[in-house]
Design an enzyme around this catalytic site. Sequence first.
Site, short mmCIF file in Angstrom:
data_model
loop_
_atom_site.label_atom_id
_atom_site.label_comp_id
_atom_site.label_asym_id
_atom_site.label_seq_id
_atom_site.Cartn_x
_atom_site.Cartn_y
_atom_site.Cartn_z
CB ALA A 171 3.36 -0.35 2.69
CG LEU A 225 -1.95 -1.07 1.38
CD1 LEU A 225 -2.57 -1.05 2.77
CD2 LEU A 225 -3.03 -0.89 0.31
CB SER A 226 0.01 4.77 -0.74
OG SER A 226 0.60 6.03 -0.51
CB SER A 251 2.73 -3.44 -8.45
OG SER A 251 3.59 -3.66 -7.35
P1 ADP Z 1 5.78 3.70 0.22
O1 ADP Z 1 7.01 3.83 -0.63
O2 ADP Z 1 5.37 2.27 0.43
O3 ADP Z 1 4.64 4.56 -0.23
P2 ADP Z 1 7.30 5.20 2.13
O4 ADP Z 1 8.56 4.43 2.30
O5 ADP Z 1 7.31 6.42 1.25
O6 ADP Z 1 6.15 4.19 1.69
O7 ADP Z 1 6.77 5.66 3.54
C1 ADP Z 1 6.76 4.79 4.67
C2 ADP Z 1 6.77 5.62 5.94
O8 ADP Z 1 6.66 4.73 7.05
C3 ADP Z 1 8.06 6.39 6.10
O9 ADP Z 1 7.77 7.66 6.66
C4 ADP Z 1 8.85 5.52 7.09
O10 ADP Z 1 9.75 6.27 7.87
C5 ADP Z 1 7.72 4.97 7.96
N1 ADP Z 1 8.05 3.69 8.63
C6 ADP Z 1 7.90 3.46 9.95
N2 ADP Z 1 8.31 2.22 10.28
C7 ADP Z 1 8.71 1.63 9.14
C8 ADP Z 1 9.26 0.35 8.84
N3 ADP Z 1 9.45 -0.57 9.79
N4 ADP Z 1 9.57 0.07 7.56
C9 ADP Z 1 9.39 1.01 6.58
N5 ADP Z 1 8.88 2.25 6.81
C10 ADP Z 1 8.55 2.57 8.07
#
Ligand code: ADP
Length: 179
Positions: A16, A13-14, A86
């Site tokens: 995630a 998910l967005s 995806s």
């Molecule tokens: P996506 O690319 O899936 O849309 P992002 O990586 O942009 O998600 O954002 C995820 C957010 O969740 C970030 O702000 C990150 O710091 C936070 N977060 C907290 N805990 C975790 C974790 N265990 N793994 C990955 N992201 C995490």
Amino acid sequence: MEHRGFTIWFTGLSGAGKSTIADILVEKLRARDIKVELLDGDVVRTNLSKGLGFSKEDRDINIRRIAFVCHLLTRNNVCAIGAAISPYRSIRDEARAMIGNFVEVFVSTPLEECEKRDVKGLYAKARAGELKQFTGIDDPYEEPLNPEVVCFTTEETPEQSADKIMGKLDELGYLAPLS
Ligand code: ADP
């Protein structure tokens, strides 16, 4: 170092954690002298897929483009990383079939947690009806059935998730030099 090509395919998910974990993974791979190219969903949508929307048709075109580039890189012995929502299983499976050396990573984060994080403020907009066809709210997300790796981001740090992926790559023999 010359090594086999492979694709690491993030899905989730967005918010995630795909980009966060992928960025750490890129560093870890480069430290192992692996050639890496990251195709981040948000970045791809501003260039390679500029102009595409979020209908099923446009989403499929976007993912097929990312998969095609991953395919080209993989066959040239590069590690390609795709990090886009995806949402559709069939298109991910299509990518797997085309690419071959395919490591699917499911970034498993409950919708409630993604919404709580709301990194880009998109969930609030989707809930307010300002954004339509938002994955998890009013658009489907199909979880992978047999991903090579699952990252449970409410129980692991991004660093631990990246290490878990490195462990799987090692197990699959992708980190070894080509002889
Ligand atoms: P996506 O690319 O899936 O849309 P992002 O990586 O942009 O998600 O954002 C995820 C957010 O969740 C970030 O702000 C990150 O710091 C936070 N977060 C907290 N805990 C975790 C974790 N265990 N793994 C990955 N992201 C995490």
